[in-house]
Structure formats: C-alpha cells, structure tokens
Design an enzyme around this catalytic site. Structure first.
Site, short mmCIF file in Angstrom:
data_model
loop_
_atom_site.label_atom_id
_atom_site.label_comp_id
_atom_site.label_asym_id
_atom_site.label_seq_id
_atom_site.Cartn_x
_atom_site.Cartn_y
_atom_site.Cartn_z
N GLN A 110 1.25 -6.13 8.53
CA GLN A 110 0.98 -5.39 7.31
C GLN A 110 -0.03 -6.12 6.43
O GLN A 110 -0.45 -5.60 5.41
CB GLN A 110 2.29 -5.18 6.54
CG GLN A 110 3.32 -4.34 7.28
CD GLN A 110 4.65 -4.30 6.55
OE1 GLN A 110 5.42 -5.24 6.60
NE2 GLN A 110 4.92 -3.21 5.86
N VAL A 112 -3.62 -8.12 5.38
CA VAL A 112 -5.04 -7.80 5.51
C VAL A 112 -5.90 -9.06 5.54
O VAL A 112 -7.09 -9.02 5.27
CB VAL A 112 -5.50 -6.87 4.36
CG1 VAL A 112 -4.81 -5.52 4.46
CG2 VAL A 112 -5.23 -7.49 2.98
N HIS A 128 -2.72 -2.27 8.03
CA HIS A 128 -3.30 -1.90 6.73
C HIS A 128 -4.76 -2.29 6.60
O HIS A 128 -5.30 -2.32 5.49
CB HIS A 128 -2.48 -2.54 5.60
CG HIS A 128 -1.09 -2.00 5.51
ND1 HIS A 128 -0.07 -2.64 4.83
CD2 HIS A 128 -0.55 -0.86 6.01
CE1 HIS A 128 1.05 -1.92 4.94
NE2 HIS A 128 0.77 -0.85 5.63
N CYS A 187 -24.56 0.66 -1.52
CA CYS A 187 -24.64 0.50 -0.07
C CYS A 187 -26.10 0.25 0.34
O CYS A 187 -27.01 0.96 -0.10
CB CYS A 187 -24.11 1.77 0.60
SG CYS A 187 -24.35 1.81 2.40
N GLY A 228 8.90 -11.87 7.64
CA GLY A 228 8.35 -11.95 6.30
C GLY A 228 8.04 -10.62 5.65
O GLY A 228 7.07 -10.50 4.91
N SER A 230 9.99 -7.33 3.46
CA SER A 230 11.20 -6.76 2.87
C SER A 230 11.47 -5.36 3.41
O SER A 230 12.54 -4.80 3.17
CB SER A 230 11.04 -6.69 1.34
OG SER A 230 10.01 -5.79 0.99
N LEU A 272 9.64 -18.97 6.67
CA LEU A 272 9.03 -18.79 7.99
C LEU A 272 8.24 -20.01 8.44
O LEU A 272 8.18 -20.30 9.63
CB LEU A 272 8.12 -17.55 7.99
CG LEU A 272 8.83 -16.22 8.29
CD1 LEU A 272 9.71 -15.80 7.11
CD2 LEU A 272 7.83 -15.14 8.61
#
Length: 309
Positions: A110, A112, A128, A187, A228, A230, A272
C-alpha cells in the site's frame, strides 16, 4: 479461526506459529505504512499516526479545485525529498530475503515509496502507485519525479522549508504565504497544467487491472501475511476477506490492533524492524532461537498443516 495474540517479545506461541507458516512457503505479503516508519516515513494510523494531526488531500479536492492542486504541489515539493532520500530498513530487507529464499511469492504494498524494490524484492505490486512518477492528465505522459523536482527547484529558487514534519504522503504543512509564492510548472510534453503524482489519492479507486493482479497473487498463495497495516481501508482489508473465503491462513504482524484481527490465524504485535529480521533468520537457517538460550532444530510444529495453522 481466531487470532493468537501473543506479543513477539515474549518469544511465545505466536512467533512459533508464524515461523511454521512462513517456512512452508507460498506466502503472499500485503504491506502497509508500518513497514516504512523505520525508514523515516511516518504512517497515518500507527502508534504515532499522522491522522491525529493531518488530514490528507482527497482526489476530489485535487482535481476540482485548482487552488488545492497548487497547494498540494507546493507542499509536496517541500517534503518529497525526505521520501526520495529514505533507505530500505531491516524490515524491507528481511522481506526481500524471504522472497529470495523462495518462501514469499510476491508483495502487494500500500506504500508509494518503492522501498521494497530498493531492498531487493522483485515481485512487487505498488497497489497505490509510486511517488517517483508524475502523470500529465492532459496528454498522458509519464515522467520521473526527479525531473519535475529539478524544474520546480529552478522555478522556485530559495524555496526551502526547514523544521516542518513530513507527512506520510510526502508533503509538509505550509503557511498560506509560502503556498502563494510557490511557482508551479506545466507539462513539458503538451504545456498542460494538470500534472498529478502517479499515486492513488484518498477517495480514489485503485485501477482494476492492478487490483486483479493483486487478487491473483493472494488467491494463488498458500498463506497471506499482513505487515504493518491497520487494514482500516478496504484496499488492503479485501485481501484478508478473500483469503478467509478461500480458507487461506492469514498472519498479521502489526503494532496495535487491526481490522483483520478476528480473521487472523496468527497475530503478532511487534515492531517490524525487529520482528522481520528475526523471522527471516529463523526460517532461512537450519535452526532458530526461541529465547535467550532455547533453540530447536526444526521449524515444524507437531501436526501443523495449512488448515491447522
């Protein structure tokens, strides 16, 4: 089956069962922000979660309000470097070691930050997206975030914010004055002004092909290990639900309670960065340490099987 909520620092049954489950292989991993906190990237919902003091921008705000988009990029430019400079920690490296040993089949993250890849993991699905890429909504061009950072630095000489804490999505909270003096760039490909980070914002949906790929990984696994997270949001929790439907055992390693605890086969509450290296050492060596002086030669527990764990 209910969770076995034994703290890993007690060297108890939960750690033993976790070792047995992982040692059998075929483990799909779903990781959340908790695995990256030791790399200096805060999380939203952990023990010191940022949601207590910071509300992330939603995709609806980003796309519908030009002022909000300008504020996002100002704040992101000020804070992105902390994410870019972050290094994989012991937890990331331990997961990579488990993959290299053939025990972990792939990772759905999850996060990034791409720290799993930088730690050496190869089969990673960035559920994500990634902050390392920028997308132009007008023409579809995808470009490296570092290129945009260089252009923004040139357009905003002297725009330096020090002392402000970085939020989990890689931005910092700025004053309205600081936001107002920030200059955004367009851009390079089409001149459009709708640049977006290549991430899934709060309130947006994960692309279906990516979700399907993640489900394929979980559904083909022998076991699912949550690291890690919830599991508060459905984007991660749905994999626990699917594993439970298929009878796939679920292990959860997290500091604090999770939404999936009642569906866990084994539950370990521990940092962890400490637990995962210990786990990796245990299941990739010939013997494991159960306490200060106890060792056993085998990872197998009497009668253990995928259904029995």
């Amino acid at each position: 089956m209910g969770a076995v909520g034994v703290n890993a620092t007690n060297d108890g049954e939960a750690f033993d069962r976790l070792c047995a489950l992982v040692a059998a292989g075929g483990v799909a991993v779903v990781s959340g922000a908790g695995i990256s906190t030791d790399s200096g990237i805060p999380d939203y919902r952990g023990p010191n979660g940022a949601l207590r003091r910071h509300t992330p921008m939603t995709y609806q705000q980003f796309t519908k309000k030009p002022g909000a988009r300008h504020r996002y990029w100002a704040r992101s430019h000020a804070g992105w470097r902390q994410v870019a400079r972050a290094e994989p920690n012991a937890g990331h490296r331990a997961v990579a070691r488990l993959e290299q040993a053939g025990l972990v089949t792939g990772i759905v993250t999850q996060n990034v930050d791409e720290l799993h890849q930088r730690a050496g993991s190869r089969q990673v699905i960035d559920l994500h997206g990634s902050l390392s890429r920028v997308v132009c909504v007008d023409c579809g061009e995808v470009s490296p975030r570092r290129d945009l950072d260089e252009r923004l630095s040139s357009a905003n000489p002297g725009f330096r914010i020090s002392g402000a804490p970085t939020n989990p999505d890689g931005d910092v909270t700025l004053s309205e004055e600081a936001v107002a003096r920030f200059v955004m760039v367009d851009c390079l490909g089409c001149g459009g002004d709708h640049l977006e980070p290549d991430v899934v914002f709060f309130g947006a949906t994960v692309p279906r092909p990516r979700v399907a790929q993640a489900f394929d990984l979980v559904e083909s696994a022998r076991a699912l290990m949550i690291l890690g997270s919830s599991l508060t949001v459905m984007s991660g929790y749905r994999f626990v639900l699917r594993a439970a439907e298929l009878g796939i055992p679920v292990a959860i390693v997290n500091q604090g309670p999770t939404r999936g605890d009642s569906r866990a086969t084994v539950r370990v509450d521990a940092p962890l960065g400490t637990l995962l290296p210990r786990l990796a050492a245990a299941v990739t060596s010939g013997e494991r340490t159960l306490g200060p002086s106890r060792t056993v030669a085998s990872l197998a527990l009497t009668g253990d099987s995928p259904a029995g764990l």
